[in-house]
Design an enzyme around this catalytic site. Structure first.
Site, PDB file in Angstrom:
ATOM      1  CE1 TYR A   1      -1.838  48.674   4.348  1.00 19.78           C
ATOM      2  CE2 TYR A   1      -0.993  50.305   5.884  1.00 19.78           C
ATOM      3  CZ  TYR A   1      -0.792  49.187   5.107  1.00 19.78           C
ATOM      4  OH  TYR A   1       0.435  48.590   5.078  1.00 19.78           O
TER       5      TYR A   1
ATOM      6  NE  ARG B   1       2.188  37.784   8.336  1.00 23.88           N
ATOM      7  CZ  ARG B   1       2.074  39.006   7.797  1.00 23.88           C
ATOM      8  NH1 ARG B   1       0.914  39.631   7.716  1.00 23.88           N
ATOM      9  NH2 ARG B   1       3.135  39.607   7.310  1.00 23.88           N
TER      10      ARG B   1
ATOM     11  CE  LYS C   1       0.154  45.941   2.722  1.00 25.31           C
ATOM     12  NZ  LYS C   1       1.194  46.504   3.574  1.00 25.31           N
TER      13      LYS C   1
ATOM     14  CD  GLU D   1       1.565  43.158   1.686  1.00 22.59           C
ATOM     15  OE1 GLU D   1       2.180  43.846   0.850  1.00 22.59           O
ATOM     16  OE2 GLU D   1       1.805  43.217   2.907  1.00 22.59           O
ATOM     17  CG  ASP D   2      -0.357  40.278   4.691  1.00 24.60           C
ATOM     18  OD1 ASP D   2       0.778  40.782   4.800  1.00 24.60           O
ATOM     19  OD2 ASP D   2      -1.370  40.798   5.167  1.00 24.60           O
TER      20      ASP D   2
ATOM     21  CG  ASP E   1       4.700  45.505   1.794  1.00 27.53           C
ATOM     22  OD1 ASP E   1       5.566  46.389   1.867  1.00 27.53           O
ATOM     23  OD2 ASP E   1       3.536  45.660   2.209  1.00 27.53           O
ATOM     24  CG  ASP E   2       4.183  40.963   4.672  1.00 30.24           C
ATOM     25  OD1 ASP E   2       3.571  41.866   5.259  1.00 30.24           O
ATOM     26  OD2 ASP E   2       3.680  40.292   3.734  1.00 30.24           O
TER      27      ASP E   2
ATOM     28  CG  ASN F   1      -0.078  46.260  11.378  1.00 21.54           C
ATOM     29  OD1 ASN F   1      -0.084  47.208  12.130  1.00 21.54           O
ATOM     30  ND2 ASN F   1       0.779  46.145  10.374  1.00 21.54           N
TER      31      ASN F   1
HETATM   32  N1  LIG Z   1       4.189  47.406  10.708  1.00 21.95           N
HETATM   33  C1  LIG Z   1       4.386  46.834   9.555  1.00 21.95           C
HETATM   34  O1  LIG Z   1       4.656  47.492   8.543  1.00 21.95           O
HETATM   35  C2  LIG Z   1       4.296  45.357   9.444  1.00 21.95           C
HETATM   36  C3  LIG Z   1       3.799  44.614  10.454  1.00 21.95           C
HETATM   37  N2  LIG Z   1       3.738  43.258  10.338  1.00 21.95           N
HETATM   38  C4  LIG Z   1       3.115  42.541  11.442  1.00 21.95           C
HETATM   39  O2  LIG Z   1       4.062  41.737  12.082  1.00 21.95           O
HETATM   40  C5  LIG Z   1       3.428  40.586  12.597  1.00 21.95           C
HETATM   41  C6  LIG Z   1       4.253  39.370  12.214  1.00 21.95           C
HETATM   42  O3  LIG Z   1       4.321  39.238  10.817  1.00 21.95           O
HETATM   43  P1  LIG Z   1       5.327  38.187  10.156  1.00 21.95           P
HETATM   44  O4  LIG Z   1       6.697  38.403  10.646  1.00 21.95           O
HETATM   45  O5  LIG Z   1       5.094  38.204   8.728  1.00 21.95           O
HETATM   46  O6  LIG Z   1       4.750  36.828  10.772  1.00 21.95           O
HETATM   47  P2  LIG Z   1       5.467  35.436  10.904  1.00 21.95           P
HETATM   48  O7  LIG Z   1       4.399  34.444  11.108  1.00 21.95           O
HETATM   49  O8  LIG Z   1       6.431  35.244   9.805  1.00 21.95           O
HETATM   50  O9  LIG Z   1       6.320  35.574  12.265  1.00 21.95           O
HETATM   51  C7  LIG Z   1       5.776  35.641  13.538  1.00 21.95           C
HETATM   52  C8  LIG Z   1       6.863  35.377  14.540  1.00 21.95           C
HETATM   53  O10 LIG Z   1       6.356  35.643  15.837  1.00 21.95           O
HETATM   54  C9  LIG Z   1       6.669  34.541  16.666  1.00 21.95           C
HETATM   55  N3  LIG Z   1       5.680  34.414  17.732  1.00 21.95           N
HETATM   56  C10 LIG Z   1       4.383  34.094  17.619  1.00 21.95           C
HETATM   57  N4  LIG Z   1       3.815  34.091  18.839  1.00 21.95           N
HETATM   58  C11 LIG Z   1       4.777  34.401  19.726  1.00 21.95           C
HETATM   59  C12 LIG Z   1       4.815  34.564  21.137  1.00 21.95           C
HETATM   60  N5  LIG Z   1       3.730  34.416  21.884  1.00 21.95           N
HETATM   61  N6  LIG Z   1       5.990  34.891  21.700  1.00 21.95           N
HETATM   62  C13 LIG Z   1       7.084  35.049  20.960  1.00 21.95           C
HETATM   63  N7  LIG Z   1       7.110  34.939  19.622  1.00 21.95           N
HETATM   64  C14 LIG Z   1       5.965  34.621  19.021  1.00 21.95           C
HETATM   65  C15 LIG Z   1       6.677  33.327  15.752  1.00 21.95           C
HETATM   66  O11 LIG Z   1       7.402  32.316  16.405  1.00 21.95           O
HETATM   67  P3  LIG Z   1       7.660  30.868  15.758  1.00 21.95           P
HETATM   68  O12 LIG Z   1       8.594  31.135  14.619  1.00 21.95           O
HETATM   69  O13 LIG Z   1       8.277  30.112  16.851  1.00 21.95           O
HETATM   70  O14 LIG Z   1       6.344  30.373  15.304  1.00 21.95           O
HETATM   71  C16 LIG Z   1       7.366  33.937  14.542  1.00 21.95           C
HETATM   72  O15 LIG Z   1       8.749  33.918  14.701  1.00 21.95           O
HETATM   73  C17 LIG Z   1       2.002  40.599  12.056  1.00 21.95           C
HETATM   74  O16 LIG Z   1       1.144  41.061  13.058  1.00 21.95           O
HETATM   75  C18 LIG Z   1       2.039  41.617  10.953  1.00 21.95           C
HETATM   76  O17 LIG Z   1       0.828  42.308  10.840  1.00 21.95           O
HETATM   77  C19 LIG Z   1       4.212  42.597   9.256  1.00 21.95           C
HETATM   78  C20 LIG Z   1       4.706  43.289   8.204  1.00 21.95           C
HETATM   79  C21 LIG Z   1       4.734  44.736   8.198  1.00 21.95           C
HETATM   80  C1  LIG Z   2       1.570  46.139   7.195  1.00 23.66           C
HETATM   81  C2  LIG Z   2       1.675  44.788   6.701  1.00 23.66           C
HETATM   82  O1  LIG Z   2       2.127  44.564   5.591  1.00 23.66           O
HETATM   83  C3  LIG Z   2       1.283  43.706   7.554  1.00 23.66           C
HETATM   84  O2  LIG Z   2       0.920  43.917   8.706  1.00 23.66           O
HETATM   85  O3  LIG Z   2       1.324  42.575   7.069  1.00 23.66           O
HETATM   86 MG   LIG Z   3       1.684  42.607   4.925  1.00 23.81          MG
END
Ligand SMILES: NC(=O)C1=CN([C@@H]2O[C@H](COP(=O)(O)OP(=O)(O)OC[C@H]3O[C@@H](n4cnc5c(N)ncnc54)[C@H](OP(=O)(O)O)[C@@H]3O)[C@@H](O)[C@H]2O)C=CC1
Ligand SMILES: CC(=O)C(=O)O
Ligand SMILES: [Mg+2]
Length: 598
Positions: free
Chosen positions: A146, A199, A217, A289-290, A312-313, A454
């Site tokens: 993972y 993503r 997953k 997912e993603d 999941d996200d 991540n």
């Molecule tokens: N720990 C866990 O269980 C999980 C972790 N994640 C992680 O979270 C991260 C984001 O995932 P997700 O929300 O799906 O992604 P999205 O693409 O949906 O969202 C990313 C967000 O970050 C913003 N962003 C990007 N660059 C910057 C920056 N330099 N400064 C400020 N804001 C910024 C984007 O802004 P804008 O909207 O303006 O483009 C957007 O709002 C990934 O790395 C993923 O691996 C996700 C799911 C689960």
């Molecule tokens: C953990 C997870 O689902 C992610 O980083 O997208």
């Molecule tokens: Mg994910």
């Protein structure tokens, strides 16, 4: 055993089954399938009349079937009965000895990707041993199968590709998706994890190579949640990729063109969703997912009305973070409503978490959602989300556009908002700078800092940075694991705030109750169940999540509470409701211990 080297399930049902050593002892409490020769649920009654009738094998075919192969663990009797004499060296190993040997071998690899490849080879060779290893060594092997290693594996998937895992549905299969589903060898599917690869973690668009994520997953669905492997189906939908590097890579395994969008994309997804329900029934759980956020929210909204879907996200991440926050109140004091939250990143994870926090506060205080949302602020790539930006905001950001003057950077946002909790969900590494962490520490005795992005390379800060810059006062958890940190003679153990705590138990809860829809109340129930599993011993180490070593027990509690909520909401179809849902969930879990074949 009949004298032929293979026998169809139909033959077995016609009389030879009982003599062939059916082992019902560790069967599942759900599924309703027909047991095959080895005691596995393999096919339902009506599937017996399909042209894809199940057959079991012996001899070298048995050794090459990962579901039934036991390698050196076949006993003398089994070697005789199943035509294995001479195909194996004389030694007989116990499963424990095989496990010891494999762990020893795995630890010799210094490159994490090599460990990943060795684990995938094992999964393809001897499934039960793979799961036994993963379950018994979960803390050590989670980072291998993972995050973070799966991220690198996806980036290099074309180069390391050996045997295909999962089902690939590309634009070439348009109009034929039902046929593609029927090509999959298993007929009874309970969980599908599907990605379109746009993503992948915080690594961006990896196209078809995102397959590593649904595969990973689903291996956690089995290892952590006890859903049996044969009922899990990883799927990658390939509509192209906008990743130029991959498009120009000769080893890229996907369609070599830009992503299809609009009607073409929607029609393929619609066909897939329709075919999945038609082929597997309305209780098949489809986990998105993603996907990129410009599709993820719409897909969830559209299909949550007609299918059992879970993102999941958005939802799993929300539930795990809320659990950590609820648990952390024991360390930081106050109620959830007493806190103020600031996010870096306002996408799927950020806004998903924000909404679930607002819902929980609303549930606790009876205040309207519009009010409770005001305790939560988000920063995206353009700065703090405020009402003056309303017009240009994507739909999912609009509820978070509160009255405030514009603020550009994160540090200024921390100073302006004065949050007690800082959550990173931006996908961009090193964005929680020393100044940001110090500002959080100057505002709070115990600043709560979650760096969710991540893999490790994208983490907003490291555990060491969080503890050092806050002078040992931060309560820290991260999406990808970090080792314990020693600061001024004290050892700090960072927790892993990852949806892996939630989705396996959540999915199991849906399956055992026969739930037909997912509701926010179920996510809240999962959060509360996980938070309740954090012990004083965990808190004493600064942890706001329990260790993964107990994850199967934790998943059983999550499953039980999710199932209970499904029954309460009238969304459960498996009646009557079992009295003790925790025991029932445990009894339904897949065991990787070898079966004996007579
Ligand atoms: N720990 C866990 O269980 C999980 C972790 N994640 C992680 O979270 C991260 C984001 O995932 P997700 O929300 O799906 O992604 P999205 O693409 O949906 O969202 C990313 C967000 O970050 C913003 N962003 C990007 N660059 C910057 C920056 N330099 N400064 C400020 N804001 C910024 C984007 O802004 P804008 O909207 O303006 O483009 C957007 O709002 C990934 O790395 C993923 O691996 C996700 C799911 C689960
Ligand atoms: C953990 C997870 O689902 C992610 O980083 O997208
Ligand atoms: Mg994910």
């Amino acid at each position: 055993m009949s004298s032929s080297n293979s026998s169809t399930l139909k033959e077995m049902r016609n009389g030879s089954v009982s003599e062939n050593g059916l082992d019902y002892k560790s069967g599942y409490g759900y599924g309703g399938g027909v047991k095959d020769q080895y005691g596995e649920d393999s096919a339902t009654e009506d599937q017996l009349i399909t042209p894809w009738s199940f057959s079991v094998a012996s001899g070298s075919t048995l050794l090459r079937d990962p579901r039934y192969n036991k390698g050196l663990a076949f006993t003398e009797k089994e070697r005789d009965a199943h035509y294995l004499r001479g195909l194996l060296p004389p030694a007989i190993f116990t499963q424990e000895l095989q496990e010891k040997r494999l762990m020893h071998n795995l630890r010799q690899y210094e490159v994490p990707l090599h460990r990943y490849m060795a684990m995938m080879d094992l999964q393809e060779r001897n499934e039960r041993l793979f799961y036994k290893l993963l379950i018994d060594n979960v803390e050590e092997l989670l980072p291998v199968v993972y995050t973070p290693t799966v991220g690198e594996a996806c980036q290099k998937y074309g180069s390391i590709f050996r045997r295909p895992q999962g089902l690939y549905i590309s634009l070439k299969e348009k109009g034929k998706i039902l046929e593609v589903l029927k090509n999959w060898p298993e007929k009874t599917i309970q969980v599908i994890v599907v990605t379109d690869g746009e993503r992948i973690l915080g690594l961006g668009d990896l196209g078809c190579q995102g397959m590593g994520i649904p595969v990973g997953k689903l291996s956690l669905y089995t290892a952590l949640g006890g859903v049996r492997p044969s009922s899990c189906l990883p799927i990658t939908i390939d509509v192209g990729t906008n990743n130029e590097k991959l498009l120009n890579n000769e080893f890229y395994i996907g369609l070599r063109h830009k992503r299809a969008t609009g009607k073409e994309y929607e029609e393929l997804l619609e066909e897939f969703m329709h075919a999945a329900k038609q082929n597997y029934g309305e209780k098949v759980l489809i986990q998105f997912e993603d996907f990129a956020n410009h599709n993820a929210f719409d897909l969830l909204a559209k299909y949550s009305k007609s299918h059992l879907v879970f993102n999941d996200d958005i939802q799993g991440t929300a539930s795990v973070v809320l659990a950590g926050l609820l648990a952390s109140l024991k360390l930081v004091g106050g109620t959830l409503a007493d806190h103020k939250f600031l996010f870096l990143g306002a996408g799927e994870a950020g806004t998903g978490i924000a909404e679930l926090i607002a819902l929980e506060i609303s549930k606790q205080t009876k205040a309207p959602l519009e009010e409770t949302r005001k305790k939560i602020w988000l920063v995206d790539s353009k700065g703090l989300i405020v009402s003056s930006r309303m017009e240009s905001l994507q739909q999912f950001k609009k509820p978070w556009a509160h009255e405030h003057e514009p603020v550009k950077g994160l540090l200024d946002a921390v100073k302006a908002i004065k949050p007690t909790v800082l959550i990173g969900s931006s996908g961009v590494g090193k964005t929680f700078t020393k100044e940001v962490v110090e500002a959080m520490a100057s505002l709070n005795e115990k600043p709560l800092i979650l760096a969710l992005s991540n893999p490790t390379s994208q983490s907003e800060c490291t555990a060491e940075e969080a503890y050092t810059w806050s002078k040992g006062r931060a309560i820290f958890a991260s999406g990808s694991p970090f080792d314990p940190v020693e600061y001024e003679g004290k050892v700090f153990v960072p927790g892993q705030a990852n949806n892996a705590y939630i989705f396996p138990g959540f999915g199991l809860g849906l399956i055992i109750s026969g739930a037909i829809r997912v509701r926010d109340e179920m996510l809240l129930a999962a959060s509360e169940a996980l938070a309740a599993q954090v012990t004083q011993e965990n808190f004493d180490k600064g942890l706001i999540y329990p260790p993964f070593t107990n994850i199967r027990k934790i998943s059983a509690h999550i499953a039980a509470d999710v199932a209970a909520k499904a029954y309460e909401l009238g969304l459960a179809s498996h009646l009557p409701r079992p009295k003790d849902l925790v025991k029932y969930a445990e009894s339904c879990m897949y065991s990787p211990v070898y079966r004996s074949y007579r």
